[in-house]
Motif scaffolding. Sequence first.
Motif, mmCIF file in Angstrom:
data_model
loop_
_atom_site.group_PDB
_atom_site.id
_atom_site.type_symbol
_atom_site.label_atom_id
_atom_site.label_comp_id
_atom_site.label_asym_id
_atom_site.label_seq_id
_atom_site.Cartn_x
_atom_site.Cartn_y
_atom_site.Cartn_z
ATOM 1 N N TYR A 131 0.845 -1.179 0.000
ATOM 2 C CA TYR A 131 0.000 0.000 0.000
ATOM 3 C C TYR A 131 0.887 1.238 0.000
ATOM 4 C CZ TYR A 131 -3.249 3.576 1.632
ATOM 5 O OH TYR A 131 -3.993 4.721 1.753
ATOM 6 N N ALA A 132 0.662 2.075 -1.000
ATOM 7 C CA ALA A 132 1.472 3.294 -1.108
ATOM 8 C C ALA A 132 0.907 4.348 -0.161
ATOM 9 C CB ALA A 132 1.459 3.792 -2.554
ATOM 10 N N GLU A 133 1.556 4.510 0.978
ATOM 11 C CA GLU A 133 1.051 5.447 1.990
ATOM 12 C C GLU A 133 1.118 6.887 1.521
ATOM 13 O OE1 GLU A 133 1.821 4.561 6.271
ATOM 14 O OE2 GLU A 133 3.401 3.314 5.385
ATOM 15 N N ALA A 134 2.019 7.153 0.593
ATOM 16 C CA ALA A 134 2.165 8.527 0.125
ATOM 17 C C ALA A 134 1.145 8.874 -0.951
ATOM 18 C CB ALA A 134 3.580 8.741 -0.429
ATOM 19 N N ARG A 135 0.198 7.985 -1.219
ATOM 20 C CA ARG A 135 -0.775 8.222 -2.271
ATOM 21 C C ARG A 135 -2.184 8.209 -1.679
ATOM 22 N NH1 ARG A 135 -0.058 8.313 -7.550
ATOM 23 N NH2 ARG A 135 -1.811 8.013 -8.957
ATOM 24 N N THR A 136 -2.959 9.188 -2.023
ATOM 25 C CA THR A 136 -4.342 9.281 -1.567
ATOM 26 C C THR A 136 -5.253 8.780 -2.680
ATOM 27 O OG1 THR A 136 -3.851 11.192 -0.191
ATOM 28 C CG2 THR A 136 -6.153 10.823 -0.776
ATOM 29 N N GLY A 137 -6.142 7.842 -2.379
ATOM 30 C CA GLY A 137 -7.019 7.267 -3.389
ATOM 31 C C GLY A 137 -8.231 8.129 -3.667
ATOM 32 N N LEU A 138 -8.857 7.857 -4.814
ATOM 33 C CA LEU A 138 -10.046 8.596 -5.206
ATOM 34 C C LEU A 138 -11.171 8.415 -4.190
ATOM 35 C CD1 LEU A 138 -11.665 10.257 -7.268
ATOM 36 C CD2 LEU A 138 -12.124 8.126 -8.509
ATOM 37 N N SER A 139 -11.261 7.235 -3.592
ATOM 38 C CA SER A 139 -12.330 6.994 -2.614
ATOM 39 C C SER A 139 -12.210 7.945 -1.428
ATOM 40 C CB SER A 139 -12.291 5.539 -2.135
ATOM 41 O OG SER A 139 -11.068 5.262 -1.469
ATOM 42 N N GLN A 140 -10.960 8.283 -1.024
ATOM 43 C CA GLN A 140 -10.783 9.228 0.076
ATOM 44 C C GLN A 140 -11.248 10.626 -0.313
ATOM 45 O OE1 GLN A 140 -6.579 7.500 0.619
ATOM 46 N NE2 GLN A 140 -6.986 8.486 2.583
ATOM 47 N N PHE A 141 -10.981 11.009 -1.560
ATOM 48 C CA PHE A 141 -11.481 12.302 -2.037
ATOM 49 C C PHE A 141 -13.008 12.326 -2.011
ATOM 50 C CE2 PHE A 141 -7.426 12.750 -4.744
ATOM 51 C CZ PHE A 141 -6.798 13.480 -3.746
ATOM 52 N N ARG A 142 -13.608 11.214 -2.442
ATOM 53 C CA ARG A 142 -15.070 11.141 -2.453
ATOM 54 C C ARG A 142 -15.628 11.310 -1.032
ATOM 55 N NH1 ARG A 142 -14.844 6.328 -6.420
ATOM 56 N NH2 ARG A 142 -15.530 7.190 -8.410
ATOM 57 N N HIS A 143 -15.041 10.574 -0.090
ATOM 58 C CA HIS A 143 -15.529 10.656 1.284
ATOM 59 C C HIS A 143 -15.370 12.069 1.829
ATOM 60 C CE1 HIS A 143 -14.809 6.072 1.699
ATOM 61 N NE2 HIS A 143 -16.043 6.331 1.343
ATOM 62 N N GLN A 144 -14.261 12.703 1.500
ATOM 63 C CA GLN A 144 -14.016 14.055 1.995
ATOM 64 C C GLN A 144 -15.057 15.040 1.451
ATOM 65 O OE1 GLN A 144 -12.077 15.029 4.242
ATOM 66 N NE2 GLN A 144 -11.804 17.242 4.002
ATOM 67 N N LEU A 145 -15.335 14.936 0.168
ATOM 68 C CA LEU A 145 -16.309 15.850 -0.431
ATOM 69 C C LEU A 145 -17.718 15.579 0.080
ATOM 70 C CD1 LEU A 145 -14.914 15.969 -4.069
ATOM 71 C CD2 LEU A 145 -15.048 17.884 -2.471
ATOM 72 N N VAL A 146 -18.071 14.310 0.228
ATOM 73 C CA VAL A 146 -19.390 13.974 0.768
ATOM 74 C C VAL A 146 -19.524 14.516 2.186
ATOM 75 C CG1 VAL A 146 -20.857 12.063 1.536
ATOM 76 C CG2 VAL A 146 -19.768 11.976 -0.714
ATOM 77 N N ALA A 147 -18.449 14.427 2.970
ATOM 78 C CA ALA A 147 -18.469 14.946 4.336
ATOM 79 C C ALA A 147 -18.668 16.457 4.358
ATOM 80 C CB ALA A 147 -17.177 14.577 5.064
ATOM 81 N N ARG A 148 -18.301 17.133 3.296
ATOM 82 C CA ARG A 148 -18.470 18.584 3.215
ATOM 83 C C ARG A 148 -19.761 18.973 2.505
ATOM 84 N NH1 ARG A 148 -13.815 21.198 4.843
ATOM 85 N NH2 ARG A 148 -14.464 23.166 3.878
ATOM 86 N N GLY A 149 -20.663 17.997 2.319
ATOM 87 C CA GLY A 149 -21.996 18.305 1.804
ATOM 88 C C GLY A 149 -22.176 18.142 0.308
ATOM 89 N N TYR A 150 -21.177 17.596 -0.375
ATOM 90 C CA TYR A 150 -21.288 17.409 -1.821
ATOM 91 C C TYR A 150 -22.013 16.094 -2.127
ATOM 92 C CZ TYR A 150 -17.915 21.146 -2.889
ATOM 93 O OH TYR A 150 -17.278 22.343 -3.034
ATOM 94 N N GLN A 151 -22.585 16.021 -3.316
ATOM 95 C CA GLN A 151 -23.175 14.789 -3.825
ATOM 96 C C GLN A 151 -22.508 14.443 -5.156
ATOM 97 O OE1 GLN A 151 -27.401 15.563 -4.003
ATOM 98 N NE2 GLN A 151 -27.716 14.721 -1.958
ATOM 99 N N GLU A 152 -22.246 13.163 -5.352
ATOM 100 C CA GLU A 152 -21.550 12.749 -6.574
ATOM 101 C C GLU A 152 -22.518 12.668 -7.753
ATOM 102 O OE1 GLU A 152 -18.238 9.517 -8.165
ATOM 103 O OE2 GLU A 152 -19.354 9.105 -6.321
ATOM 104 N N ALA A 153 -22.076 13.143 -8.893
ATOM 105 C CA ALA A 153 -22.851 13.065 -10.139
ATOM 106 C C ALA A 153 -22.052 12.260 -11.160
ATOM 107 C CB ALA A 153 -23.131 14.465 -10.684
ATOM 108 N N ILE A 154 -22.762 11.648 -12.087
ATOM 109 C CA ILE A 154 -22.135 10.939 -13.202
ATOM 110 C C ILE A 154 -22.787 11.446 -14.477
ATOM 111 C CG2 ILE A 154 -21.691 8.707 -14.285
ATOM 112 C CD1 ILE A 154 -21.903 7.419 -11.534
ATOM 113 N N THR A 155 -22.018 12.081 -15.323
ATOM 114 C CA THR A 155 -22.557 12.658 -16.556
ATOM 115 C C THR A 155 -21.882 12.017 -17.760
ATOM 116 O OG1 THR A 155 -20.939 14.467 -16.629
ATOM 117 C CG2 THR A 155 -22.954 14.842 -15.366
ATOM 118 N N TYR A 156 -22.442 12.276 -18.928
ATOM 119 C CA TYR A 156 -21.892 11.712 -20.160
ATOM 120 C C TYR A 156 -20.541 12.345 -20.496
ATOM 121 C CZ TYR A 156 -26.305 9.393 -21.278
ATOM 122 O OH TYR A 156 -27.409 8.574 -21.259
#
Length: 792
Positions: free
Chosen positions: A488-513
């Motif tokens: 596990y690369a400790e120096a790398r932050t995964g996309l899932s962590q970004f998602r959790h962080q944004l959701v915690a700040r009130g964002y909702q994920e969208a999927i567009t074309y």
Amino acid sequence: MKFSEQWLRSWVSPPASRDDLIAQLSMAGLEVDDVEPVAGQFSGVVVGEVLATERHPDADKLNVCRVSNGQEEFQVVCGAPNVRAGLKIPFAMIGAKLPGDFTIKKAKLRGVESQGMLCSASELSVSEDNAGLMELPSDAPVGKDFRDYLGLDDVSIDVDLTPNRGDCLSIAGLAREVGALYGVPVHALDVPPAQVSIEDVRPIEVVEPSACPRYVGRVLKNVDLSRPTPQWMVERLRRSGIRSIDAAVDVTNYVMLELGQPMHAFDLNEIKGGIRVRLAQPDEKLVLLDGQEITLRPDTLVIADHERALAIAGIMGGEYSGVSAITADLFLESAFFDPIAVAGKARSYGLHTDSSHRFERGVDFDLPRRAMERATALLVDIVGGEPGPVIEIASAEHLPVKTPITLRSERIEQVLGLRLESDEVERLLKGLALTVESTDENHWKIGVPSHRFDIAIEVDLIEELARLYGYNRLPTRFPQARLAPKGYAEARTGLSQFRHQLVARGYQEAITYSFIDEKTFKLFSPTLDPVLLANPISQDMAAMRASLWPGLVKVLQHNLNRQQSRVRLFESGLRFVGSLDDLAQERVLAGLISGPRSPESWNAGSERVDFFDIKGDVESLLGCGENVGDFTFVAAEHPALHPGQTARIERDGRLVGYVGALHPELLKALDLDQPVYVFEVLLGEAEQRYLPRFQELSRYPEVRRDLAVLVNIEVSSADVLSVVRDKAGEYLVDLRLFDVYQGKGIDPLRKSLAVGLTWQHPSRTLTDEEINETTQKILVSLEERFNATLRK
């Protein structure tokens, strides 16, 4: 494929209920979409005969009929236009119950007593035909229960077949499946060759043998098409969703449903010379049976005579050579067309026929002659006629070749997770008409019949075993594997962590074309040339996106149009930059906020979000508090963003992304009436972090100094902090900008920046002299670099 249960059971009759049969078909991959009764619920209806009719004395459109039920005679008033003496019809007697819970009672119509009702097909829910009485054949037994006479205690079953199962587009194919599923015999048709009574033939030339490897034709003379199609055939066609037309057409449709071989009947006297199977000529035209005239393309295979095209091969016949009421001589056609040669042709002309549906999926290439003999026998029995010899043109090198397949028991166990006994394997496969030859105890050589286009390799056979054995009976086993721990690369932050962080700040994920319209592309990226799709789904999805912002803004508009004014969205995906020859696909993370800063509440104000809200979200996302100086925000310009409210996100001088407010002109073009703030960062840059290092906590006190300096308003606070950090020495543990001030008491061209500096030594207490000396170095450097002065 729609078919009658009774028709299927005349071929194979498993000891199973209707519900069980339907469930077994669905579990075997032949999904049943619908089951419909072939008639409405009624009782008390018999076969009646109209003995005599006379005009109603007080109504011009009514007739008073004398009707027999085989034992008694009744007086019935009827308004049907086709009522006449000698006609046999469904007769609902007194007390009969018709669909809709309607009971027949004795009644008077315009003063004349009526003792029953003569019925149309629609009144019995047999069909939608309500033009007149349902006319029955002259040999219908008077007095027989009408339901029993037509076998109406039946259902039509509609099976939704996958494209690879063209072999089941017939009663014969479905019976073969049912026989294999239940292990019961199938009563296949015995089709002996017709007795040839004339020597008439028409020459056949196949110009395109690769597209038509087999063509079978026969002349049938002196037919009488005025004879009606038998009621049993009409009913079987109706229950399969096909309307009866005339005996010639009905027989070809019946053979198609029964055996799976599409056929066509031409008017022999309209064929000039012989038959030629060729490609269409440039600008050649053909009037189809449905009356529309089409211009044939040169890649279309046609059936022609020596003068003109007669039909589109495997799709639809032409009007010129179609069978009519005056046709006396027929030319019957039965062929095998290569699926690739006919695939997509019907749709390209705006057509879809039962024939094209079958030929595109593959028809048994050994079936045409058998189907010809079956159709001939039916026609001779129904409309008479004198059959000529069968003419067959076959190109062996273009016919499909079925190579035997080796099946291994160990492979069956590996794929299905269970071990089948040899006897069970052979029984199941033989039920599908496959030839099974045992080479040893655990291996078989399987011969595939001509009707199974979908079986070519070993796993196809294993799939058949799974279907017949029952998917629901296969054991459930969890996969097992010996896996080494993954680093596990400790120096790398995964996309899932970004998602959790944004959701915690009130964002909702969208999927567009990934595709947008060209106009929107130019609004957001006017300096770039869009990569356009050669075959877009629609004009609104013609260009590949160079940013995720257009999709997020479209979602924002969708929400605003539904009174959802507070919106926070994010999306991760690819953006496409460059030309088609040199296209870069970049992984990015984008976000958007608009509307009130906080949800509506008694303790929240109505302030709207601003630039610093989204900048704070991005700082939180990038972890700027943990990696001081790692990412920097630099004032910049972007064609889609507001001048003065745009920042370029950098890391060691490299572009990471942008954050800012959408340009007012862009808001106007998008018909948005509230500010919108967006960000977009490259995931490759954002994901890479520096590992934190533990440092022993100092036991000695911290020393803090606050400095307020005046600088020109153009000077960036980040540049000021950079100089302060550089001159503050190695014992600086915290640096914060805690105030920015412009206004009264300060030069309008300057601003005040207040910073707090905290020092702490790991092994001793810092002296005031050391702190003062360091502070003086900082002030001197700021003065030299920015002409800064200490605020009094």
